[in-house]
Design a protein around this motif. Sequence first.
Motif, PDB file in Angstrom:
ATOM      1  N   ARG A  68       0.826  -1.214   0.000  1.00  0.00           N
ATOM      2  CA  ARG A  68       0.000   0.000   0.000  1.00  0.00           C
ATOM      3  C   ARG A  68       0.857   1.261   0.000  1.00  0.00           C
ATOM      4  N   THR A  69       1.914   1.268   0.844  1.00  0.00           N
ATOM      5  CA  THR A  69       2.718   2.483   0.992  1.00  0.00           C
ATOM      6  C   THR A  69       4.059   2.394   0.286  1.00  0.00           C
ATOM      7  N   GLY A  70       4.501   1.177  -0.048  1.00  0.00           N
ATOM      8  CA  GLY A  70       5.813   1.012  -0.662  1.00  0.00           C
ATOM      9  C   GLY A  70       6.940   1.020   0.362  1.00  0.00           C
TER      10      GLY A  70
END
Length: 95
Positions: A68-70
């Motif tokens: 989702r955020t990397g």
Amino acid sequence: MSINRNELVQKIADKLDGDVSKGDVDKVIGGFADVLTEAVSQGDSVSIQGLMSVETVERAARQGRNPRTGESIEIAATTGVSIKAGSKLKAAAKG
């Protein structure tokens, strides 16, 4: 198609032409599950020639990524279970 425990018990009892009751088949399946669970919890492997082998596996800690955020995250080491199909089971799957 998926077979649940009750259907499995019925199919095994039918295969045995009434020589073994469904209750006895259910006890055997329960006993098998108990023995398999106990063996795996102790780190032992179980092998049924041609059907399957079950063993514990150690997975090392590794770097992962939050999709989702990397963001990079550390994934802890774990112990898992590996189930491998034997030759007869593989052949049955091929048809």
